[in-house]
Structures are given as structure tokens and as C-alpha cells.
Write a protein that holds these residues in place. Structure first.
Motif, PDB file in Angstrom:
ATOM      1  N   ILE A  49       0.838  -1.193   0.000  1.00 21.65           N
ATOM      2  CA  ILE A  49       0.000   0.000   0.000  1.00 21.65           C
ATOM      3  C   ILE A  49       0.877   1.248   0.000  1.00 21.65           C
ATOM      4  N   TYR A  50       1.942   1.230   0.779  1.00 22.24           N
ATOM      5  CA  TYR A  50       2.864   2.360   0.793  1.00 22.24           C
ATOM      6  C   TYR A  50       3.542   2.534  -0.564  1.00 22.24           C
ATOM      7  N   PHE A  51       3.903   1.427  -1.186  1.00 20.97           N
ATOM      8  CA  PHE A  51       4.499   1.499  -2.514  1.00 20.97           C
ATOM      9  C   PHE A  51       3.503   2.071  -3.521  1.00 20.97           C
ATOM     10  N   SER A  52       2.257   1.642  -3.443  1.00 18.82           N
ATOM     11  CA  SER A  52       1.223   2.160  -4.337  1.00 18.82           C
ATOM     12  C   SER A  52       1.024   3.660  -4.137  1.00 18.82           C
ATOM     13  N   LEU A  53       0.987   4.097  -2.890  1.00 17.85           N
ATOM     14  CA  LEU A  53       0.850   5.526  -2.611  1.00 17.85           C
ATOM     15  C   LEU A  53       2.037   6.320  -3.143  1.00 17.85           C
ATOM     16  N   LEU A  54       3.231   5.752  -3.034  1.00 20.57           N
ATOM     17  CA  LEU A  54       4.422   6.418  -3.556  1.00 20.57           C
ATOM     18  C   LEU A  54       4.352   6.555  -5.077  1.00 20.57           C
ATOM     19  N   VAL A  55       3.953   5.495  -5.753  1.00 23.06           N
ATOM     20  CA  VAL A  55       3.849   5.536  -7.222  1.00 23.06           C
ATOM     21  C   VAL A  55       2.788   6.535  -7.654  1.00 23.06           C
ATOM     22  N   ILE A  56       1.653   6.538  -6.986  1.00 27.46           N
ATOM     23  CA  ILE A  56       0.586   7.476  -7.318  1.00 27.46           C
ATOM     24  C   ILE A  56       1.047   8.911  -7.087  1.00 27.46           C
ATOM     25  N   SER A  57       1.714   9.158  -5.985  1.00 28.90           N
ATOM     26  CA  SER A  57       2.197  10.502  -5.680  1.00 28.90           C
ATOM     27  C   SER A  57       3.212  10.983  -6.705  1.00 28.90           C
ATOM     28  N   LEU A  58       4.141  10.127  -7.070  1.00 27.85           N
ATOM     29  CA  LEU A  58       5.143  10.507  -8.076  1.00 27.85           C
ATOM     30  C   LEU A  58       4.504  10.754  -9.440  1.00 27.85           C
ATOM     31  N   THR A  59       3.512   9.956  -9.791  1.00 27.77           N
ATOM     32  CA  THR A  59       2.836  10.147 -11.072  1.00 27.77           C
ATOM     33  C   THR A  59       2.119  11.494 -11.110  1.00 27.77           C
ATOM     34  N   ILE A  60       1.383  11.805 -10.065  1.00 28.27           N
ATOM     35  CA  ILE A  60       0.663  13.081 -10.021  1.00 28.27           C
ATOM     36  C   ILE A  60       1.652  14.246 -10.018  1.00 28.27           C
ATOM     37  N   TYR A  61       2.715  14.125  -9.254  1.00 26.53           N
ATOM     38  CA  TYR A  61       3.720  15.184  -9.208  1.00 26.53           C
ATOM     39  C   TYR A  61       4.372  15.376 -10.575  1.00 26.53           C
ATOM     40  N   ALA A  62       4.701  14.281 -11.249  1.00 26.85           N
ATOM     41  CA  ALA A  62       5.338  14.375 -12.569  1.00 26.85           C
ATOM     42  C   ALA A  62       4.417  15.047 -13.582  1.00 26.85           C
ATOM     43  N   ILE A  63       3.143  14.715 -13.543  1.00 30.54           N
ATOM     44  CA  ILE A  63       2.196  15.322 -14.483  1.00 30.54           C
ATOM     45  C   ILE A  63       2.096  16.828 -14.251  1.00 30.54           C
ATOM     46  N   ARG A  64       2.158  17.251 -13.032  1.00 33.94           N
ATOM     47  CA  ARG A  64       2.031  18.677 -12.732  1.00 33.94           C
ATOM     48  C   ARG A  64       3.330  19.457 -12.968  1.00 33.94           C
ATOM     49  N   VAL A  65       4.470  18.794 -12.906  1.00 32.18           N
ATOM     50  CA  VAL A  65       5.749  19.480 -13.075  1.00 32.18           C
ATOM     51  C   VAL A  65       6.201  19.511 -14.534  1.00 32.18           C
ATOM     52  N   MET A  66       5.759  18.549 -15.338  1.00 31.29           N
ATOM     53  CA  MET A  66       6.214  18.459 -16.736  1.00 31.29           C
ATOM     54  C   MET A  66       6.051  19.757 -17.525  1.00 31.29           C
ATOM     55  N   PRO A  67       4.903  20.431 -17.466  1.00 26.11           N
ATOM     56  CA  PRO A  67       4.796  21.677 -18.249  1.00 26.11           C
ATOM     57  C   PRO A  67       5.823  22.723 -17.843  1.00 26.11           C
ATOM     58  N   PHE A  68       6.155  22.805 -16.575  1.00 30.34           N
ATOM     59  CA  PHE A  68       7.145  23.787 -16.133  1.00 30.34           C
ATOM     60  C   PHE A  68       8.551  23.438 -16.606  1.00 30.34           C
ATOM     61  N   LEU A  69       8.827  22.167 -16.800  1.00 29.52           N
ATOM     62  CA  LEU A  69      10.152  21.758 -17.241  1.00 29.52           C
ATOM     63  C   LEU A  69      10.343  21.912 -18.743  1.00 29.52           C
ATOM     64  N   PHE A  70       9.293  21.650 -19.513  1.00 26.66           N
ATOM     65  CA  PHE A  70       9.450  21.605 -20.964  1.00 26.66           C
ATOM     66  C   PHE A  70       8.918  22.833 -21.691  1.00 26.66           C
ATOM     67  N   ILE A  71       8.056  23.605 -21.077  1.00 31.24           N
ATOM     68  CA  ILE A  71       7.511  24.789 -21.738  1.00 31.24           C
ATOM     69  C   ILE A  71       8.032  26.018 -20.998  1.00 31.24           C
ATOM     70  N   ARG A  72       9.075  26.591 -21.530  1.00 26.67           N
ATOM     71  CA  ARG A  72       9.701  27.732 -20.872  1.00 26.67           C
ATOM     72  C   ARG A  72       9.301  29.056 -21.516  1.00 26.67           C
ATOM     73  N   LYS A  73       8.998  29.042 -22.801  1.00 29.11           N
ATOM     74  CA  LYS A  73       8.625  30.261 -23.505  1.00 29.11           C
ATOM     75  C   LYS A  73       7.103  30.348 -23.596  1.00 29.11           C
ATOM     76  N   PRO A  74       6.575  31.534 -23.789  1.00 26.30           N
ATOM     77  CA  PRO A  74       5.130  31.645 -23.981  1.00 26.30           C
ATOM     78  C   PRO A  74       4.683  30.890 -25.237  1.00 26.30           C
ATOM     79  N   ILE A  75       3.525  30.300 -25.172  1.00 27.82           N
ATOM     80  CA  ILE A  75       2.997  29.540 -26.304  1.00 27.82           C
ATOM     81  C   ILE A  75       2.390  30.510 -27.308  1.00 27.82           C
ATOM     82  N   LYS A  76       2.864  30.442 -28.558  1.00 27.36           N
ATOM     83  CA  LYS A  76       2.393  31.360 -29.587  1.00 27.36           C
ATOM     84  C   LYS A  76       1.549  30.670 -30.648  1.00 27.36           C
ATOM     85  N   ASN A  77       1.578  29.373 -30.698  1.00 26.71           N
ATOM     86  CA  ASN A  77       0.816  28.625 -31.686  1.00 26.71           C
ATOM     87  C   ASN A  77      -0.672  28.723 -31.357  1.00 26.71           C
TER      88      ASN A  77
END
Length: 100
Positions: free
Chosen positions: A5-33
Motif C-alpha cells: 500500500i505504501y508502494f502504491s501511494l508512492l507511485v501514485i504521488s510521483l505520477t501526479i507530481y510528474a504530471i504537474r511538473v512536466m509543463p514547467f520543465l518543458f515549456i519555458r517560452k510563452p505559447i504562440k501557436n
């Protein structure tokens, strides 16, 4: 509690965190398209519709009442553009369909 259960919670937490952090890591400039900006604009609405549509059809005892409520809700949304009136119209449609 079991350790998996602890392992499952860790995986879920990392997945949610990764989804929320990805745009900040890969999109640095304003979107013009324009297409991509409009795509991002409509994502919340599409997500809400995808979650709501099956619930409308399966919330009542018969799928027929759900279909009538869906049609009434679409009509009310186009005519009034008020969420409260649309919700009341859908509830009334399900109630009246249940009477027959």
C-alpha cells in the motif's frame, strides 16, 4: 498495513507530481501557436464532458430518461446559458420521464 500500500501511494504521488511538473520543465517560452493555445483552452471543458456524459445516461433507472435529460439539458444550455436553469431542467426531465 501491508507494505504494498505504501508502494502504491508512492507511485501514485510521483505520477501526479510528474504530471504537474512536466509543463514547467518543458515549456519555458510563452505559447504562440494558435492551434495549441485553443487546444489547451478547451481541455478542461472536454474533460468535464467526458466525465459527465456517461453519468447523465446512467444516473436514472432507465437510459431513456437519461437521454431525455441530456436532450433537455442541451436545449436549456443553448437557450439560457445558466447552469442552474440547465440543472433544474435536467432534473425535471428525468422526473417527468419517470412518471410515464
Amino acid at each position: 498495513m501491508p507494505k504494498h500500500i505504501y508502494f502504491s501511494l508512492l507511485v501514485i504521488s510521483l505520477t501526479i507530481y510528474a504530471i504537474r511538473v512536466m509543463p514547467f520543465l518543458f515549456i519555458r517560452k510563452p505559447i504562440k501557436n494558435r492551434w495549441f493555445k485553443s487546444f489547451l483552452y478547451y481541455v478542461p471543458y472536454v474533460t468535464l464532458a467526458v466525465m459527465t456524459f456517461p453519468a447523465i445516461l446512467t444516473a436514472s433507472q432507465t437510459p431513456y430518461a437519461g437521454a431525455v435529460a441530456l436532450a433537455a439539458g442541451i436545449a436549456a444550455a443553448f437557450l439560457s446559458e445558466d447552469l442552474f436553469i440547465t440543472a433544474i431542467t435536467c432534473c425535471a426531465a428525468v422526473f417527468l420521464t419517470g412518471l410515464f
